[in-house]
Motif scaffolding. Sequence first.
Motif, mmCIF file in Angstrom:
data_model
loop_
_atom_site.group_PDB
_atom_site.id
_atom_site.type_symbol
_atom_site.label_atom_id
_atom_site.label_comp_id
_atom_site.label_asym_id
_atom_site.label_seq_id
_atom_site.Cartn_x
_atom_site.Cartn_y
_atom_site.Cartn_z
ATOM 1 N N ASN A 102 0.824 -1.208 0.000
ATOM 2 C CA ASN A 102 0.000 0.000 0.000
ATOM 3 C C ASN A 102 0.858 1.258 0.000
ATOM 4 O O ASN A 102 0.538 2.255 -0.660
ATOM 5 N N ASN A 103 1.988 1.191 0.736
ATOM 6 C CA ASN A 103 2.901 2.336 0.754
ATOM 7 C C ASN A 103 3.556 2.529 -0.614
ATOM 8 O O ASN A 103 3.791 3.665 -1.042
ATOM 9 N N VAL A 104 3.873 1.407 -1.279
ATOM 10 C CA VAL A 104 4.440 1.497 -2.632
ATOM 11 C C VAL A 104 3.438 2.152 -3.582
ATOM 12 O O VAL A 104 3.799 2.992 -4.418
ATOM 13 N N LYS A 105 2.184 1.763 -3.444
ATOM 14 C CA LYS A 105 1.138 2.366 -4.280
ATOM 15 C C LYS A 105 1.083 3.878 -4.054
ATOM 16 O O LYS A 105 1.068 4.661 -5.023
ATOM 17 N N ASP A 106 1.052 4.273 -2.781
ATOM 18 C CA ASP A 106 1.012 5.707 -2.477
ATOM 19 C C ASP A 106 2.277 6.404 -2.990
ATOM 20 O O ASP A 106 2.217 7.534 -3.498
ATOM 21 N N TYR A 107 3.405 5.723 -2.843
ATOM 22 C CA TYR A 107 4.674 6.299 -3.296
ATOM 23 C C TYR A 107 4.665 6.501 -4.806
ATOM 24 O O TYR A 107 5.125 7.536 -5.305
ATOM 25 N N MET A 108 4.142 5.525 -5.535
ATOM 26 C CA MET A 108 4.090 5.626 -6.993
ATOM 27 C C MET A 108 3.193 6.785 -7.425
ATOM 28 O O MET A 108 3.490 7.498 -8.391
ATOM 29 N N ILE A 109 2.094 6.950 -6.696
ATOM 30 C CA ILE A 109 1.212 8.082 -7.004
ATOM 31 C C ILE A 109 1.951 9.393 -6.765
ATOM 32 O O ILE A 109 1.895 10.329 -7.586
ATOM 33 N N ASN A 110 2.674 9.453 -5.622
ATOM 34 C CA ASN A 110 3.430 10.673 -5.322
ATOM 35 C C ASN A 110 4.526 10.912 -6.356
ATOM 36 O O ASN A 110 4.770 12.056 -6.764
ATOM 37 N N ILE A 111 5.200 9.820 -6.756
ATOM 38 C CA ILE A 111 6.269 9.954 -7.757
ATOM 39 C C ILE A 111 5.704 10.502 -9.067
ATOM 40 O O ILE A 111 6.317 11.369 -9.716
ATOM 41 N N ARG A 112 4.551 9.984 -9.465
ATOM 42 C CA ARG A 112 3.929 10.469 -10.704
ATOM 43 C C ARG A 112 3.618 11.960 -10.585
ATOM 44 O O ARG A 112 3.881 12.738 -11.516
ATOM 45 N N ASN A 113 3.074 12.340 -9.431
ATOM 46 C CA ASN A 113 2.734 13.748 -9.253
ATOM 47 C C ASN A 113 3.992 14.624 -9.218
ATOM 48 O O ASN A 113 4.024 15.716 -9.789
ATOM 49 N N ILE A 114 5.030 14.092 -8.528
ATOM 50 C CA ILE A 114 6.286 14.851 -8.458
ATOM 51 C C ILE A 114 6.918 14.974 -9.836
ATOM 52 O O ILE A 114 7.440 16.031 -10.208
ATOM 53 N N ALA A 115 6.882 13.858 -10.609
ATOM 54 C CA ALA A 115 7.447 13.889 -11.957
ATOM 55 C C ALA A 115 6.728 14.914 -12.824
ATOM 56 O O ALA A 115 7.356 15.651 -13.593
ATOM 57 N N SER A 116 5.409 14.953 -12.665
ATOM 58 C CA SER A 116 4.635 15.926 -13.431
ATOM 59 C C SER A 116 5.006 17.349 -13.018
ATOM 60 O O SER A 116 5.184 18.231 -13.871
ATOM 61 N N GLU A 117 5.140 17.564 -11.703
ATOM 62 C CA GLU A 117 5.507 18.890 -11.212
ATOM 63 C C GLU A 117 6.926 19.244 -11.639
ATOM 64 O O GLU A 117 7.214 20.384 -12.011
ATOM 65 N N LYS A 118 7.818 18.228 -11.599
ATOM 66 C CA LYS A 118 9.194 18.471 -12.007
ATOM 67 C C LYS A 118 9.271 18.828 -13.488
ATOM 68 O O LYS A 118 10.046 19.703 -13.905
ATOM 69 N N GLU A 119 8.465 18.143 -14.267
ATOM 70 C CA GLU A 119 8.432 18.441 -15.701
ATOM 71 C C GLU A 119 7.957 19.883 -15.928
ATOM 72 O O GLU A 119 8.502 20.606 -16.775
ATOM 73 N N ARG A 120 6.938 20.290 -15.153
ATOM 74 C CA ARG A 120 6.442 21.656 -15.283
ATOM 75 C C ARG A 120 7.508 22.659 -14.864
ATOM 76 O O ARG A 120 7.743 23.666 -15.561
ATOM 77 N N LEU A 121 8.180 22.348 -13.726
ATOM 78 C CA LEU A 121 9.234 23.249 -13.264
ATOM 79 C C LEU A 121 10.392 23.285 -14.253
ATOM 80 O O LEU A 121 11.010 24.332 -14.463
#
Length: 555
Positions: free
Chosen positions: A286-305
């Motif tokens: 479950n933590n991996v799932k949450d982490y993957m969601i966070n990673i996707r969001n961070i990657a998207s934010e990083k791409e925007r930045l």
Amino acid sequence: MKKSSNRMSIKVKVALAAVVAISVLTISIVAFGYQLFETNVMASYGKYATTVLEYAYSVTEEYSFGDMIRKREMPEGYEQMRKGLNTVKDSSKIEYLYAVYFENVEDIHSLTYAINAKSKKEIENGGKFTYLGTPCETSGFENDTLTFFQKAIKEGMKESSLLVGYSEEYGKMLNGYKVIFDSQGNPAGLLCVEININDINSELGVYVRSIALIACVVTLAVIAVYVATAERNVVRPLMRISESTDAFVQKMKNSAEPEALSYDDVHIDTNDEIQDLANNIKSLANNVKDYMINIRNIASEKERLGAELDVATKIQEGILPGIFPPYPHRNEFDLFASMSTAREVGGDLYDFFFVDDDHLALVIGDVTGKGIPAALYMVIAKTLIKNRTIMNWSSTSSILFDVNNQLCEGNDMEMFVTVWLAIIDLKTGKGLVSNCGHEHPAILDDGKAFHINKYKHSPALGITGGLRFEEHEIMLKPGDCLFVYTDGVPEATNSKKEFWGIERMADALNTAVDKDVQEMVKTVSAELGKFVGDAERFDDITMLCFKYNGKDNNG
């Protein structure tokens, strides 16, 4: 997850572990039992042999057998003594009862019989007596046994002793012996009792086979119970955990969306560590799932930045002059500058611009910090300096006084910027210079060599308002050069944490004194790069080189 065809299952491993463990335990028990059994049997035989020997010895003492041996005589009491020994032989379970002596005590092979005893059964079966003076059989005793006998007689041992001997004729025997003394107390011979112990090995073999058989039966039963218990309480729960984990991993390998990374609960209810393991794996999934969601969001934010930083980089490149030569129609000077940032955007600045037809302003600066905050502060400082200089360039000190006061207004981040500002009269080569906490410039005089022009600095801009800044004059002759730079040049470090330093910078410049300004900057940059190598860069690197050609070169 694909299973290896030659991989051993946990069920087989559990069974093998049980077999090995119990087999080792069984072998250890059998070996210990064998050793204990043999020790106890031999102790029992030894005690029995000693008892019989002492009883027989009392018979020989009654007839003064030691004097018979010493005199080599067989008087009337000799046969009476034999009868007494025969009685001992009949009443005990021994193989042989006899007495021996050495004709020559120094020769172990001179062993001679003094008497022997026979049971009634042996006599009925034709057994014959041995008389005093009969040499012993050459194969009847091994040399070690003879040596023990010799030592006992020489030392006059009082106590009875035991030894295990072996001979080709009699096999393995337990020998109890005691020294016979004459009436003067001198050792004369030995009284010996022998018990056949060849059957002990047979008895031990029967014992070992019996124990081994029982152990095998018990082992098989224990293994069956153990494997069945392990199957129910360990193997099956672990296999269920493995199957659910494999399914989860497969979803990850198939690049499933984070929301689809569900872990199938195996519902382990063993109330032990395996249940804890199942719960921990579920929590981890479950933590991996949450982490993957966070990673996707961070990657998207990083791409925007990243996109925004790319735009910021281009904006910064557009703000700083980047076309060289900048004024191709002006021959009074040559000018080249470069900046390399440690991050996408930097805090260094450089600028040059005409304040009128004959006066050129040169600016280089370094904002405290790095990244976007430093870049924003750099833009503000550069803009203020240029605007204020164009308004009234008669004094670099007054320009920087006004700019400093403006930078200090609302400077909650307490940022500051070092600045070197020069205004050069292109007709005469005369210049006004102010240095606010910046690096000392390098000057090339008369085309000979660069040297560092050191003088008193003023404080950096933005620290506090109301400051007055030093101003001094310079005079450039045709062919003279100014080389200004930020601290990222001398403070560049290699993998050994060594600074490049202004001495190496000056040496690099002096290898290019006969080159144009662009080649000078490129030479310094190349030598700095060789020094730094693969070490990480921590600061922006900015350089500006100005060469004064003189008014006569103006077309």
